[in-house]
Design a protein around this motif. Structure first.
Motif, mmCIF file in Angstrom:
data_model
loop_
_atom_site.group_PDB
_atom_site.id
_atom_site.type_symbol
_atom_site.label_atom_id
_atom_site.label_comp_id
_atom_site.label_asym_id
_atom_site.label_seq_id
_atom_site.Cartn_x
_atom_site.Cartn_y
_atom_site.Cartn_z
ATOM 1 N N ASP A 110 0.832 -1.214 0.000
ATOM 2 C CA ASP A 110 0.000 0.000 0.000
ATOM 3 C C ASP A 110 0.864 1.261 0.000
ATOM 4 N N GLN A 111 0.896 1.935 -1.132
ATOM 5 C CA GLN A 111 1.726 3.135 -1.225
ATOM 6 C C GLN A 111 1.270 4.227 -0.265
ATOM 7 N N HIS A 112 -0.022 4.332 -0.019
ATOM 8 C CA HIS A 112 -0.534 5.446 0.789
ATOM 9 C C HIS A 112 -0.130 5.324 2.255
ATOM 10 N N LEU A 113 -0.240 4.123 2.822
ATOM 11 C CA LEU A 113 0.191 3.946 4.207
ATOM 12 C C LEU A 113 1.684 4.216 4.331
ATOM 13 N N GLY A 114 2.466 3.748 3.361
ATOM 14 C CA GLY A 114 3.908 3.995 3.395
ATOM 15 C C GLY A 114 4.240 5.467 3.302
ATOM 16 N N ARG A 115 3.615 6.154 2.375
ATOM 17 C CA ARG A 115 3.879 7.594 2.172
ATOM 18 C C ARG A 115 3.415 8.398 3.382
ATOM 19 N N MET A 133 7.174 10.721 10.178
ATOM 20 C CA MET A 133 8.631 10.630 10.315
ATOM 21 C C MET A 133 9.372 11.839 9.754
ATOM 22 N N GLY A 134 8.633 12.802 9.218
ATOM 23 C CA GLY A 134 9.251 14.040 8.776
ATOM 24 C C GLY A 134 9.984 13.982 7.454
ATOM 25 N N MET A 135 9.778 12.935 6.681
ATOM 26 C CA MET A 135 10.395 12.885 5.358
ATOM 27 C C MET A 135 9.632 13.800 4.406
ATOM 28 N N SER A 136 10.183 14.025 3.238
ATOM 29 C CA SER A 136 9.497 14.816 2.230
ATOM 30 C C SER A 136 8.914 13.890 1.171
ATOM 31 N N LEU A 137 7.982 14.410 0.401
ATOM 32 C CA LEU A 137 7.418 13.623 -0.697
ATOM 33 C C LEU A 137 8.503 13.251 -1.697
ATOM 34 N N ASP A 138 9.532 14.075 -1.808
ATOM 35 C CA ASP A 138 10.631 13.790 -2.740
ATOM 36 C C ASP A 138 11.471 12.600 -2.290
ATOM 37 N N ASP A 139 11.350 12.226 -1.014
ATOM 38 C CA ASP A 139 12.079 11.057 -0.529
ATOM 39 C C ASP A 139 11.418 9.746 -0.971
ATOM 40 N N CYS A 140 10.216 9.872 -1.542
ATOM 41 C CA CYS A 140 9.425 8.695 -1.905
ATOM 42 C C CYS A 140 9.317 8.553 -3.423
ATOM 43 N N VAL A 141 9.477 7.335 -3.911
ATOM 44 C CA VAL A 141 9.203 7.030 -5.314
ATOM 45 C C VAL A 141 8.231 5.860 -5.351
ATOM 46 N N VAL A 142 7.484 5.748 -6.439
ATOM 47 C CA VAL A 142 6.500 4.679 -6.580
ATOM 48 C C VAL A 142 6.975 3.680 -7.629
ATOM 49 N N TYR A 143 7.095 2.431 -7.216
ATOM 50 C CA TYR A 143 7.496 1.349 -8.120
ATOM 51 C C TYR A 143 6.238 0.747 -8.728
ATOM 52 N N ASN A 144 6.129 0.824 -10.062
ATOM 53 C CA ASN A 144 4.974 0.296 -10.789
ATOM 54 C C ASN A 144 5.356 -1.049 -11.397
ATOM 55 N N PRO A 145 4.817 -2.158 -10.895
ATOM 56 C CA PRO A 145 5.226 -3.478 -11.383
ATOM 57 C C PRO A 145 4.826 -3.740 -12.830
ATOM 58 N N HIS A 146 3.980 -2.890 -13.379
ATOM 59 C CA HIS A 146 3.521 -3.092 -14.761
ATOM 60 C C HIS A 146 4.371 -2.331 -15.776
ATOM 61 N N LYS A 147 5.423 -1.666 -15.297
ATOM 62 C CA LYS A 147 6.330 -0.940 -16.184
ATOM 63 C C LYS A 147 7.743 -1.509 -16.068
ATOM 64 N N PRO A 148 8.525 -1.454 -17.160
ATOM 65 C CA PRO A 148 9.911 -1.930 -17.087
ATOM 66 C C PRO A 148 10.671 -1.197 -15.984
ATOM 67 N N ILE A 192 10.803 3.349 -1.208
ATOM 68 C CA ILE A 192 10.369 2.809 -2.501
ATOM 69 C C ILE A 192 9.003 2.191 -2.263
ATOM 70 N N LEU A 193 7.975 2.880 -2.726
ATOM 71 C CA LEU A 193 6.591 2.501 -2.454
ATOM 72 C C LEU A 193 6.037 1.645 -3.582
ATOM 73 N N TRP A 194 5.441 0.537 -3.231
ATOM 74 C CA TRP A 194 4.791 -0.310 -4.232
ATOM 75 C C TRP A 194 3.517 0.375 -4.711
ATOM 76 N N ARG A 195 3.229 0.255 -5.980
ATOM 77 C CA ARG A 195 2.026 0.891 -6.536
ATOM 78 C C ARG A 195 0.790 0.030 -6.236
#
Length: 393
Positions: free
Chosen positions: A205-210, A217-232, A247-250
């Motif tokens: 769940d990307q939303h709970l992680g983000r 935890m005081g991180m920024s949105l820029d500290d997070c990326v979304v890994y899309n399993p349907h893309k190379p 690294i957030l799962w989509r």
């Protein structure tokens, strides 16, 4: 002038066949078969039949009811709660031969992992899956780990998987040094993970992680990326992966993901003085706009402690919201669903009274149906990940 059309050679994918109910996949959360004849949903004797079958089984059966279940099912639950609490309740009931889990597939798997070998976990409808858990398969996650390895970061990345995941994903997490989390202890799990490594792969769940990373935890949105399993390569470059902390799962919850910032703004306009209380599976902008954010148990406890006459808009599953609204109506607490559009958890609602009656009557007659059983290797690694969570301070 017309030209003949060449027929397209289109082959349906395994997932398409699965969704159409034409195939079965033991590694998927979705099931497509429920053997046996169910009683009619209009049978006026359903309640009495369920009561009689449960009474006949006595201490041999222990019925678990998730908070999102229908009232008609909850009335027969020996205990109610969220997924992990219920799995632990089952483990604490070793004398029960049958654990009937009125929830969804991944919850029953967790109960099987935590209960004894002589106990049998049963799911009244095998089609009661979880769309979020379905969004991360073992094959996809293994491919993701290969991508992280090629980027040179796998050895500094710790997987943290949400309880709302399949046994296969929990086992992957345990095998790669990670832990499981719930919506109430996600920050503790991430604190632990960052003590073990530099990055976290958060599943599914990307939303709970983000929300945990940024809000708690005081991180920024820029500290997070979304890994899309349907893309190379997950749709990410090696540089983006190396720069990220999270690294957030989509993946997402189909119920909590429907709430929007517009929902919050609309309910504030309609109900002056309303308190907006949402689950952390909601989108980041919804969580940021809410007054209170927390797990299902947090939502229940907050409403119980709320003063009489207070007003609340709740962003979680409708069965629970409606049950809480009825429970506190005599205290003058106004409790409404956050979105104007009614939305139940469709897979959770597959566990209805006819399925429960069929299950209990089958067990009372000595017929074991719809057993959920996790293989021993998967169970061992999944339990390792769960034990790391239980050891969190």
């Amino acid at each position: 002038m017309t030209t003949a059309q060449t027929p397209l050679d289109v082959q349906p994918t395994p997932l398409a066949l699965l969704l159409l109910g034409r195939e079965a996949d033991p590694k998927s959360e979705r099931g497509v078969e429920c053997p046996g004849d169910l009683p009619s949903p209009s049978d006026p004797d359903l309640v009495e039949r369920a009561r009689a079958a449960k009474e006949k089984l006595g201490d041999k059966v222990f019925v678990l009811g998730h908070h999102y279940q229908r009232d008609e099912v909850i009335q027969f639950a020996d205990v109610t709660g969220d997924s992990f609490k219920l799995a632990r309740d089952a483990a604490a009931k070793p004398e029960a031969e049958y654990i009937v889990f009125c929830g969804v597939h991944f919850m029953a798997e967790s109960a099987d992992i935590l209960t004894g070998d002589d106990q049998k976990v049963v799911l009244p409808d095998l089609a009661a899956g979880c769309s979020m858990a379905d969004m991360a398969t073992a094959e996809q996650v293994a491919e993701c780990w290969d991508v992280l390895t090629e980027a040179g970061i796998a050895d500094v990345t710790v997987p943290v998987s949400y309880m709302n995941s399949s046994a296969d994903i929990k086992a992957f997490t345990g095998k790669h040094g990670g832990t499981i989390c719930t919506s109430s202890n996600a920050k503790k799990a991430l604190d632990w993970a960052f003590e073990q490594g530099e990055k976290v792969l958060f599943l599914p769940d990307q939303h709970l992680g983000r929300n945990t990373a940024v809000r708690d935890m005081g991180m920024s949105l820029d500290d997070c990326v979304v890994y899309n399993p349907h893309k190379p390569n997950g749709g990410l470059t090696a540089e983006q992966l190396r720069a990220a902390k999270m690294i957030l799962w989509r993946g997402h919850c189909s119920v909590h993901g429907r709430f929007s910032l517009e929902s919050v703004e609309d309910v504030r306009a309609r109900i002056p003085g309303v308190n907006v209380l949402v689950h952390p599976e909601c989108k980041h902008e919804v969580v940021a706009a809410a007054d209170h954010v927390g797990s299902t148990e947090y939502i229940i406890n907050t409403l119980e402690a709320a003063p009489a006459g207070s007003k609340w808009a709740i962003g979680t599953e409708l069965n629970l919201v409606r049950r809480l609204a009825n429970r506190y109506a005599d205290q003058g607490k106004e409790i409404v669903f956050l979105d104007k559009t009614v939305c139940f958890c469709s897979t959770m609602n597959r566990i209805d009274l006819p399925h429960l009656v069929w299950t209990l009557e089958s067990l009372a007659e000595g017929n074991l149906v719809n057993r959920i059983e996790v293989d021993k290797e998967t169970e061992a690694f999944a339990k390792l990940a769960l034990e790391r969570m239980l050891a969190l301070p």
